[in-house]
Design an enzyme around this catalytic site. Structure first.
Site, PDB file in Angstrom:
ATOM      1  CB  CYS A  61      -0.914   0.034   1.228  1.00 64.39           C
ATOM      2  SG  CYS A  61      -1.679  -1.538   1.545  1.00 64.39           S
ATOM      3  CB  CYS A  68      -1.700   0.722   7.740  1.00 60.28           C
ATOM      4  SG  CYS A  68      -3.183   0.768   6.735  1.00 60.28           S
TER       5      CYS A  68
END
Lengths: 682, 435
Positions: free
Chosen positions: B96, B419
């Protein structure tokens, strides 16, 4: 004995294969002049004696294979007899190549047209280079003739006649892969393999190309007569037999003589010898040379812009931007808001999909086509083209905004068709850099671009504008800044006359038919609808203000009712799927009178333009009208037509029409210039 | 060990950036592929630059699932942008945070003196994630193609089962962790559980994400978005995942998507599956001087941290703490925050963790809680829940946007953090000279 072999190079390799390379001396382009053919004849006789293992034909020129026969030599022929002798000699050389006992291979790189294609057809095998510059065709039809060196006989012998005839009737050039798919070439190879491939074909002698079954069926007597009839009907929609005899002659040669090679070859020669006698061929060759003349007006290499910025994403701006991106330029396209770019982007996708065959080529064009509502491209552009609506204040405001941001030396061009450039230049810091670059609609199809100069335009700017136009593959025509420039100026009275005739009670269909019969590509009424009645009106008004022509009162009514023509589905005609609905039973009236009235207005205005030196000479005027309006090319242009028909006859008739129908038909002073032009001076 | 001063060795600057609108994936492949998104984001940016794209020293893009024929999407985009044959390019993958990794790699290259001018960012077209053949289908096909005789082919045909036709949805595979056997949504449930979050809290945060984005769109606060066009000329100018009609009642109706039927994480309070790209020009001081470039912000330093994949949502906490510590900064010293909203619950969990003495002592090496990040300085213009999370692009988007916020608000310091699926966290400190 014979000629010295200066244009061909001969080399035998270690396999015993003879490589014949055509590298015509003192020119960049290979052309099959009679001298080249004479030398070839001598070489072929030598081959018969020496008996090499095989012969491979190739070109020594970077520019391409062979561009065709020498067109100039056609003009020098004075009689049908002379033409026949010339043709038969060419046929003989190629027939000798065909009957050589050893295998013959043609290695084709770049353009291969006309006589070049006939040469490769006389070989056993044909190998073409896999690249976009390689194009093969038989474009003789565009000069008013058809292939004469055995092209008709040989192409219809091995290729499905539907395809071979279509190729010759359209004069289109095929890419390598297209050529392979119809059987015109046997193999397509990239440069790194092509020589090996040609050699392999020469040494291994694979089975030769034969006519496919369906082609044999289409060539059967009875069936091919039906096919020929059908094709003639199709051709008649675009070109009447009276004006363009060549397509019909071609179909007759095939239809009547197919099956007997010797007879067919003779008829091929006779047919072209006959065609060459007519004015059509002369005029079409003239058009061909006019095109060359326009291309030579500037030096492509003198200005190689990389980035074009277009302001205004309407139909013209959007299409200009797309065309420039297609031509390899980076283009930034600007309008007030993103939504105004939508249509331009959609049309650009369509254009690239149509013109570019592979995904990566289309992506490359799209990558160069950059939406830019913030106008960042102005600072990077080598040329800025302003193509917004016709409003002086709006245009001047744009110039004021961009001029300080433009790159030094960048050109500021406007696509205006009705605002005098002098007015637009008034508010510029540097008026010398403003020039008109006037495109025609639709941009992708119209080859002409008017380059409009004012007294202030610097020589450099003009040269750069011409070079830019050549770089995007268009034909530049330098015109003086004057209302309507050249094309609209001459076209408008012709359109107004058509509308006037309609207001007098003549049917729309009668008016358009008269123009079509003259050889115009589209009738004036349909043309007005296609351009847009609102646009016609504003151009007519603009010219009326300047020259005092009248503006038909009826136009306002159409505009108020929003019947603007094709774009709204209704104008003078009603439209269905983009085509006008014509009344088949309409009264055609006095076709001769109608045609004269239309044509005389056009010719009179042309004479006026010549008088006012809107362009430098009558050749450029003819070129402008042909390439800007599609004016009957087989007539060679309005001035050429006048001279060929007889200037005296025309001016006399015009004077009569002046008495009968109005002052506008009285011959203008410009006709004195035309009368002085001698036929040889063209 | 004493905390080292971990700034980039040479100053690294963000010159300018652009992004495409973020477009929600709607079942079928969207109108734009990876390369197009990258090109459309970059072109306006390059038009604004006074240098030619050939002047870049390299191009670095983050992307987690580029299509197989464009695996090194950075190189494809670089060539198609006109950078020319001679500009090297590579594509990075840190799940991500791939977009942030691209910026970090660019910064390291500049800091080391290897490069001066880099185009870096992130690209993801999640709607184009492929459907794959089931492994059993692949094995069967290998057998079929290998069968040469008629009887062998017949035998192969008899072994075929329709079940083999079930496709494998690559996207689902990509959003699952193979080591701990949980999907991303389940890790969000885990951290929600750990910090005792309620459904109401989570939905409230999600609703606010939509509100903030909606208002930002009304106020034109997202000036870095460049409108893009598809082949039919349709304009896409705004992030289209926003639900201006979002209410608690509507969100409450949604069923849990990952821990059925008792979970708290729904499609409504998770980031959307989205397509988008964000790119920036990153420059050394020399390049700034040579081309007279404006400075949007300074990239001060980046911190990467790793933790258990089952609680990957807490990654930002694990990266933010060492980031602030190494620069000797406190929460109060940071003017604005962007913490990527992979899940509303996950952002809330990070917020709670940093404000929790026990967690900070046990896991983050602090003596007590770091503090409370002010909610009115966090994701002030919306986040992943409302505008979507194109996996490879988000890391670049939040850095670009935090820099834009600093410019707009005339503020000094911003932190962008994400995250990372697989159990990591990344955080970047951005600074701007205030006037």
């Amino acid at each position: 004995m014979g000629e010295e072999i200066v244009d061909w190079q001969v080399e035998t390799d270690q396999h015993g294969v003879l490589w014949l390379t055509l590298d015509k001396k003192d020119t960049d382009t290979n052309v099959l002049s009679s001298s080249v053919l004479n030398q070839l004849e001598i070489l072929v006789k030598q081959i018969v004696e020496d008996k090499p293992k095989a012969v491979i034909f190739q070109s020594g020129k970077k520019s391409g294979f062979i561009a065709g026969a020498d067109v100039k030599e056609f003009l020098e022929v004075t009689s049908q007899q002379e033409a026949l002798i010339m043709i038969k000699r060419g046929q003989a050389v190629f027939s000798q190549i065909e009957s050589l006992p050893c295998p013959t291979v043609a290695l084709i790189e770049g353009f291969c047209m006309g006589g070049g294609t006939e040469l490769i057809l006389s070989c056993d095998y044909r190998v073409a280079l896999d690249d976009t510059a390689t194009k093969i065709g038989l474009p003789e039809i565009k000069l008013g003739i058809h292939p004469a060196f055995g092209g008709v006989v040989r192409s219809t012998a091995i290729i499905n006649p539907l395809k071979s005839l279509e190729l010759m009737l359209s004069g289109r050039a095929l890419g390598s892969h297209q050529a392979k798919s119809i059987g015109l070439v046997d193999l397509v190879q990239p440069r790194r393999q092509i020589k090996r491939a040609a050699l392999a074909m020469a040494l291994n002698e694979p089975p030769k190309r034969k006519m496919p079954l369906i082609g044999k069926v289409f060539s059967l007597p009875g069936i091919r007569h039906l096919l020929a009839r059908y094709m003639k009907i199709k051709v008649a929609k675009k070109a009447t037999k009276q004006h363009y005899p060549a397509p019909y002659a071609l179909l007759d040669v095939w239809c009547n003589y197919y099956g007997n090679n010797k007879r067919m070859m003779e008829e091929e020669a006779n047919s072209v010898a006959r065609l060459v006698q007519g004015n059509t061929v002369r005029n079409l060759i003239r058009v061909f040379f006019l095109q060359t003349e326009l291309k030579s007006l500037g030096d492509k290499k003198s200005f190689t812009p990389k980035h074009v910025h277009v302001i205004g994403a309407g139909i013209m701006g959007g299409d200009i931007a797309a065309w420039c991106a297609l031509s390899g330029f980076y283009v930034t396209l600007q309008d007030k808001e993103p939504k105004y770019l939508s249509n331009a982007i959609k049309q650009a996708h369509k254009l690239f999909a149509k013109k570019l065959k592979t995904t990566h080529q289309r992506n490359a064009a799209l990558d160069r086509f950059i939406p830019d509502c913030n106008g960042y491209g102005v600072a990077k552009a080598d040329i800025v083209i302003e193509a917004i609506y016709e409003d002086i204040a709006a245009k001047q405001a744009i110039y004021a905004d961009i001029e300080p941001r433009m790159k030094e030396g960048a050109i500021l061009a406007t696509n205006t068709s009705s605002i005098p450039l002098e007015t637009l230049a008034e508010t510029l810091q540097d008026p010398k850099r403003l020039i008109g670059i006037h495109f025609f609609n639709p941009v992708a199809m119209m080859p002409l671009v008017e380059i409009v100069k004012t007294k202030l335009s610097s020589k450099k700017t003009i040269q750069q504008a011409i070079a830019f136009t050549l770089n995007i593959g268009k034909l530049p025509l330098l015109v003086k800044s004057s209302p309507g420039f050249l094309v609209n100026r001459i076209l408008m009275p012709y359109l107004v006359e058509a509308i006037t005739l309609y207001e007098e009670g003549v049917s729309l269909e009668a008016i358009d038919k008269a123009a079509l019969d003259f050889g115009m590509p589209m009738g004036p009424i349909e043309l007005a609808d296609t351009v847009g009645i609102d646009i016609c009106y504003s151009v007519a008004k603009n010219l009326a203000d300047a020259f005092g022509n009248k503006v038909p009162a009826g136009l306002e009514r159409y505009i108020n009712e929003n019947n603007l023509g094709k774009k709204t589905g209704r104008g003078f005609y009603q439209y269905k799927k983009g085509s006008p609905i014509k009344n088949q039973d309409a009264d055609l009236g006095d076709q001769k009178m109608i045609q004269n009235r239309l044509v005389f207005r056009l010719l009179n205005e042309a004479a006026a333009c010549l008088d006012e030196k809107i362009v430098d000479n009558q050749n450029l005027l003819d070129a402008g009208i042909i390439f800007g309006t599609g004016f009957a090319p087989f007539r060679g242009g309005p001035i050429n037509y006048s001279i060929q028909t007889s200037t005296d006859d025309i001016t006399q008739m015009m004077a009569q029409y002046g008495k009968q129908y109005g002052d506008r038909f009285n011959p203008v002073p410009g006709w004195d210039i035309i009368k002085k032009i001698s036929p040889e001076a063209r | 060990m004493a905390v080292k001063n971990k700034k980039y060795a040479r100053p690294v600057y963000l010159v300018d950036g652009s992004r495409t609108p973020f477009l929600k994936a709607r079942g079928k492949p969207g109108p734009f592929k990876h390369a197009e998104l990258g090109i459309f984001a970059s072109r306006p940016l390059l038009q604004r630059m006074p240098f030619s794209p050939e002047e870049f020293d390299e191009v670095i893009m983050g992307s987690t699932m580029p299509s197989p024929d464009e695996a090194n999407i950075a190189r494809v985009v670089a060539l198609r942008l006109g950078c020319g044959d001679k500009v090297p390019a590579y594509t990075v993958h840190r799940n991500c945070a791939s977009g942030m990794q691209a910026l970090d790699s660019a910064a390291m290259s500049i800091a080391s003196g290897r490069s001066d001018l880099i185009l870096a960012g992130g690209i993801e077209a999640m709607s184009h994630a492929p459907l794959l053949l089931h492994p059993k289908m692949v094995r069967w096909l290998a057998g079929w193609w290998g069968a040469k005789t008629f009887s062998a082919k017949l035998k192969s045909l008899r072994a075929f089962s329709p079940a083999y036709l079930t496709p494998v949805i690559a996207l689902i595979k990509g959003l699952s962790d193979p080591v701990v056997g949980m999907n991303m949504g389940q890790t969000a449930e885990q951290v929600a559980y750990r910090f005792g979050l309620t459904r109401t809290q989570i939905d409230d945060f999600a609703m606010n994400s939509h509100f903030k984005l909606y208002h930002a769109q009304q106020n034109n606060d997202l000036s870095e978005i460049e409108p893009i066009f598809d082949a039919m000329g349709n304009v896409f100018a705004t992030d289209d995942g926003v639900r201006s009609d979002s209410t608690m009642a509507k969100l409450a109706k949604l069923r849990p998507a990952f821990d059925k039927p008792y979970g708290l994480i729904t499609a409504g309070n998770s980031a959307q599956i989205t397509d988008g790209a964000a790119v920036l020009v990153v420059a050394s001081e020399d390049a700034i001087k040579q081309y007279n470039l404006p400075i949007l912000a300074k990239l001060v330093t980046t911190e990467w941290a790793a933790l258990s994949p089952s609680e990957m949502g807490l990654g930002p906490a694990h990266a933010i703490v060492p980031l602030l510590k190494s620069q000797r900064l406190k929460i109060a010293d940071i003017d604005y925050w962007e913490i990527n909203e992979a899940f509303a619950a996950q952002v809330l969990a990070v917020h709670a963790a940093l404000n929790d003495d026990s967690y900070c002592k046990t896991h983050l090496g602090l003596k007590s809680a770091l503090g409370e990040i002010p909610m009115d300085k966090l994701n002030i213009h919306g986040g992943g829940v409302s505008l979507g999370h194109p996996v490879g692009a988000s890391g670049a988007r939040i850095v670009l946007h935090i820099a834009k916020i600093l410019e707009f608000k005339n503020a000094r310091r911003g932190v962008a953090s994400l995250c990372i699926g697989g159990g990591q966290g990344g955080a970047m400190l951005i600074e701007r000279e205030t006037s």
